[in-house]
Design an enzyme around this catalytic site. Structure first.
Site, PDB file in Angstrom:
ATOM      1  N   GLU B  59       0.751  -1.218  -0.012  1.00  0.00           N
ATOM      2  CA  GLU B  59      -0.108   0.105  -0.103  1.00  0.00           C
ATOM      3  C   GLU B  59       0.814   1.130   0.046  1.00  0.00           C
ATOM      4  O   GLU B  59       0.612   2.284  -0.569  1.00  0.00           O
ATOM      5  CB  GLU B  59      -0.992  -0.241   1.222  1.00  0.00           C
ATOM      6  CG  GLU B  59      -2.293  -0.906   1.052  1.00  0.00           C
ATOM      7  CD  GLU B  59      -1.816  -2.427   1.375  1.00  0.00           C
ATOM      8  OE1 GLU B  59      -0.782  -2.628   1.744  1.00  0.00           O
ATOM      9  OE2 GLU B  59      -2.771  -3.378   1.163  1.00  0.00           O
ATOM     10  N   HIS B 128     -11.752  -4.799   9.250  1.00  0.00           N
ATOM     11  CA  HIS B 128     -12.400  -4.531   7.766  1.00  0.00           C
ATOM     12  C   HIS B 128     -13.768  -3.554   7.819  1.00  0.00           C
ATOM     13  O   HIS B 128     -14.250  -3.624   6.926  1.00  0.00           O
ATOM     14  CB  HIS B 128     -12.552  -5.837   7.261  1.00  0.00           C
ATOM     15  CG  HIS B 128     -11.522  -6.667   6.658  1.00  0.00           C
ATOM     16  ND1 HIS B 128     -10.648  -7.196   7.402  1.00  0.00           N
ATOM     17  CD2 HIS B 128     -11.310  -6.836   5.423  1.00  0.00           C
ATOM     18  CE1 HIS B 128      -9.805  -8.032   6.588  1.00  0.00           C
ATOM     19  NE2 HIS B 128     -10.270  -7.599   5.294  1.00  0.00           N
TER      20      HIS B 128
HETATM   21  C1  LIG Z   1      -2.983  -4.794   4.157  1.00  0.00           C
HETATM   22  C2  LIG Z   1      -3.881  -5.471   3.523  1.00  0.00           C
HETATM   23  N1  LIG Z   1      -4.043  -5.311   2.141  1.00  0.00           N
HETATM   24  C3  LIG Z   1      -4.747  -5.845   1.469  1.00  0.00           C
HETATM   25  C4  LIG Z   1      -5.609  -6.810   2.063  1.00  0.00           C
HETATM   26  C5  LIG Z   1      -6.997  -7.646   1.376  1.00  0.00           C
HETATM   27  N2  LIG Z   1      -6.342  -8.939   1.294  1.00  0.00           N
HETATM   28  C6  LIG Z   1      -6.794  -9.821   2.029  1.00  0.00           C
HETATM   29  S1  LIG Z   1      -6.197 -11.605   1.916  1.00  0.00           S
HETATM   30  C7  LIG Z   1      -5.074 -10.695   0.644  1.00  0.00           C
HETATM   31  C8  LIG Z   1      -4.206 -11.694  -0.278  1.00  0.00           C
HETATM   32  C9  LIG Z   1      -3.228 -12.074   0.571  1.00  0.00           C
HETATM   33  O1  LIG Z   1      -2.777 -13.141   0.039  1.00  0.00           O
HETATM   34  P1  LIG Z   1      -1.431 -13.913   0.588  1.00  0.00           P
HETATM   35  O2  LIG Z   1      -0.627 -13.247   1.576  1.00  0.00           O
HETATM   36  O3  LIG Z   1      -0.607 -14.830  -0.359  1.00  0.00           O
HETATM   37  O4  LIG Z   1      -2.108 -15.092   1.685  1.00  0.00           O
HETATM   38  P2  LIG Z   1      -3.266 -16.274   1.218  1.00  0.00           P
HETATM   39  O5  LIG Z   1      -4.744 -15.336   1.171  1.00  0.00           O
HETATM   40  O6  LIG Z   1      -2.962 -16.740  -0.236  1.00  0.00           O
HETATM   41  O7  LIG Z   1      -3.261 -17.073   2.107  1.00  0.00           O
HETATM   42  C10 LIG Z   1      -5.486  -9.383   0.336  1.00  0.00           C
HETATM   43  C11 LIG Z   1      -5.047  -8.520  -0.900  1.00  0.00           C
HETATM   44  C12 LIG Z   1      -5.594  -7.272   3.442  1.00  0.00           C
HETATM   45  N3  LIG Z   1      -6.386  -7.981   4.345  1.00  0.00           N
HETATM   46  N4  LIG Z   1      -4.802  -6.333   4.090  1.00  0.00           N
END
Ligand SMILES: Cc1ncc(C[n+]2csc(CCOP(=O)(O)OP(=O)(O)O)c2C)c(N)n1
Lengths: 332, 323
Positions: B59, B128
């Site tokens: 971000e 959230h």
């Molecule tokens: C700081 C932040 N940015 C965006 C999000 C929205 N978001 C939630 S899960 C996710 C994907 C994360 O992927 P990863 O770290 O690979 O974990 P996975 O969900 O695949 O287990 C996103 C973009 C968030 N929760 N927190």
């Protein structure tokens, strides 16, 4: 310091490994029930399933002692279950019941449990890493030989907090085991589309953190790597990093059009289902048979049934309690 | 034309991308995934990956890159999934976007638009669900918008892009599926004025964003009890339109401010203070406020509902003001 994990040939499977199967099965069946409960709107909000990735939490957590700590993400039902947070209190949490492990205030994404040193349940990507560093710092400063296992997805590697945390943990030689669950996608964004250098172990190595890449679909491999990493971390050799290569079989959260990956890829990974893989090996060695497996399924189903019944019978927290726990009650 | 808030927002993005080659959209999962709330669905296919850019989970970096690209002559639209995650970019927004024009003695302006969702109501718990737009409205150098209607969702982006300075657009998550009518000739709306969404003589209800539908419902309920509430939608949270507020309260003599933020140090405190400053001699009752309970938003449905301002709370506060 980067190295593929030292190979010892395929790990021999022993009778004790039946327990790993049982743990993975608990996670799988629990979450399958969660899907039904989500459809019937008993569970609400965002819910992220771990189905396909069970070997990771199961293998790593099996190497932790009762005083060690766990920090996880919003995709943490499995971690909580194998850590020993009762299925009942997890299910009750997802129902929003006061009997839930977070009193219904957290839901699926925010499971907390002090008695197992389970520090969430963090839904800010990367948000758990600095906390894990701090837990380890606190342990180290108080002369305890505890380890903090910190789970996060490969998406978190792009966040500043990942880099700041690895650096700090390494600089201060803190006992953190960084467990990166590389399931290839952060929501819809593939690793190669978000990292100029997609080798995660190299990144850790840049901070002088020993890093191993592990087959996260093979629970025995995960356990072997984690055992070594936990031991070294506990012995005071500073943080260690495991890249656990895995795959989520389902959508990112409950609904997701999956426009970013093709069905063939999912099918390919499903063939590597960690539960089927271990079952196959245990069978081949004659360590489980149909009867044992049926009994295990039955026992797990009973546990899940019990958890659902407990959650169903649970109560809503009185609304008068809404403002409790904003500040600590003990000091007043 | 009948459309949803989400589709209206997408239509605005599409038009902005089509009209000005300097405009591009970037953020997490805006492309292949189609946007975490499906706002940008299909835009990648239409405009290509140069102009609809998926970013890593960074971000601070991509908002900062938006600041830089804006100064370099582009017109970036940066999407942050939710206001909660914007805290990882707070430094870039507050310490860079909002200050550079002033710090540079007027040399560098930052024509950046940042869009993000805000608000609760979907059982997403405390990481959230918060409404932190009031924090941004605190900061000089930013313009802060909160479209609450389909028409504003369609019409606010173009003037935001035309603004030479940073603009933040807050889209309440519960509004995306809301339907409304859009005039066929889509003109950009003007941003300098609050809107009177419902005229009334007995008191003024001031709100914005996700609370507008609740406040309009409360006004209907009040009408049934013989109380005619005027409903003001702030639309722009910074700078605030003092004149529209003062003009209304001068007629109604009573005001209640409704928003989803916490009251302590919140935007509702600012609005109430301004009404008191400007209309002290017109007021027949203290300015009332309805906000969220002073707690992190809980997951459990009944607790979340109890934490958020509800129609009944607005009605009760209004009745107290007129009593
Ligand atoms: C700081 C932040 N940015 C965006 C999000 C929205 N978001 C939630 S899960 C996710 C994907 C994360 O992927 P990863 O770290 O690979 O974990 P996975 O969900 O695949 O287990 C996103 C973009 C968030 N929760 N927190």
């Amino acid at each position: 310091m980067t190295a593929p994990i030292p190979t010892a040939g395929q790990q021999p499977v022993t009778a004790a490994d039946v327990e790993l199967l049982r743990q993975m099965l608990r996670v799988r069946r629990f979450e399958e029930r969660c899907v039904e409960l989500y459809s019937s709107t008993k569970i609400r909000g965002f819910m992220h399933l771990y189905i396909g990735e069970e070997a990771v939490a199961t293998g790593v957590v099996s190497c932790l002692g009762p005083d060690d700590a766990v920090v996880a993400t919003y995709r943490e039902h499995g971690h909580a279950l194998v850590r020993g947070v009762p299925a009942r209190s997890i299910m009750a949490e997802m129902f929003g019941r006061v009997e839930g492990c977070s009193r219904g205030r957290g839901g699926s994404m925010h499971l907390f449990d002090a008695s197992t040193r389970f520090y969430g349940g963090n839904a800010i990507v990367g948000g758990g890493l600095p906390v894990a560093v701090g837990l380890a710092l606190g342990d180290r400063m108080q002369g305890r030989d505890r380890v903090t296992a910190c789970f996060f997805g490969e998406g978190a590697v792009a966040e500043g907090e990942f880099h700041e945390s690895l650096n700090l943990a390494a600089l201060w030689r803190l006992p953190v085991l960084f467990c990166c669950e590389n399931n290839l996608y952060a929501m819809g964004t593939a690793l190669e589309l978000s990292e100029s250098q997609p080798s995660l172990a190299l990144k850790a190595a840049a901070y002088e953190v020993p890093a191993w890449t592990v087959d996260g679909m093979d629970v025995l491999e995960v356990r072997r790597a984690a055992a070594m990493a936990v031991e070294a971390t506990r012995a005071g050799h500073g943080p260690h990093f495991l890249e656990l290569q895995t795959y989520r079989f389902r959508a990112h959260s409950m609904y997701d059009p999956e426009r970013y990956r093709d069905k063939g890829e999912v099918a390919h990974w499903r063939e590597r289902d960690p539960i089927e893989a271990l079952t196959g090996r245990l069978r081949a060695e004659g360590l489980v048979d149909d009867d044992v497996l049926a009994a295990m399924e039955q026992e797990v189903a009973a546990e899940v049934d019990d958890a659902v019944a407990f959650a169903e019978a649970g109560s809503d927290e009185p609304v008068e309690d809404l403002t409790r726990f904003v500040t600590s009650e003990d000091q007043r | 034309m009948r459309t949803t808030y989400r589709d209206a927002m997408r239509a605005a993005l599409r038009q902005a991308l089509a009209d000005d080659p300097r405009v591009f959209l970037m953020g997490e999962d805006v492309g292949r995934y189609g946007g975490c709330f499906a706002v940008s669905l299909g835009l990648l296919e239409e405009f290509g990956p140069e102009r609809v850019r998926d970013t890593p989970l960074s971000e601070s970096a991509f908002v900062g890159a938006g600041v830089g690209a804006a100064m370099a002559g582009m017109r970036p639209i940066v999407e942050i999934m939710t206001v909660n995650f914007s805290l990882l970019a707070l430094d870039q927004i507050v310490n860079n976007a909002a200050t550079i024009l002033h710090m540079s003695g007027g040399q560098f302006n930052v024509p950046l638009v940042i869009r993000m969702t805000t608000g609760a109501g979907r059982q997403l718990a405390a990481q959230h669900s918060h409404s932190l737009e009031g924090w941004y409205a605190h900061v000089p150098g930013l313009r802060v918008l909160a479209p609450a209607t389909v028409e504003d969702a369609r019409g606010m982006l173009a003037p935001a892009l035309a603004d030479p300075d940073p603009v933040i657009i807050f889209e309440h998550g519960s509004l995306y599926a809301m339907e409304g009518d859009l005039p066929d000739d889509t003109r950009p709306v003007e941003l300098d004025h609050a809107a009177v969404r419902r005229p009334g003589r007995d008191l003024t209800l001031v709100t914005y964003g996700g609370c507008l539908p609740k406040v309009l419902a409360a006004a209907d309920a009040l009408s049934a009890e013989g109380v005619e509430a005027e409903v003001i939608d702030l639309r722009t949270l910074r700078p605030l339109d003092d004149d529209t507020l003062a003009e209304s309260v001068a007629r109604t003599h009573r005001a209640v401010v409704v928003d989803e933020g916490w009251r302590t140090g919140g935007l509702s405190a600012e609005v109430a203070a301004r009404i008191s400053e400007q209309c002290f001699w017109d007021l027949d009752a203290p300015v009332g406020r309805v906000g969220s309970a002073e707690v992190p938003i809980p997951y459990a449905k009944h607790m979340e509902e109890a934490a958020l301002p509800q129609v009944d709370d607005v009605v009760a506060a209004a009745l107290e003001a007129v009593s």
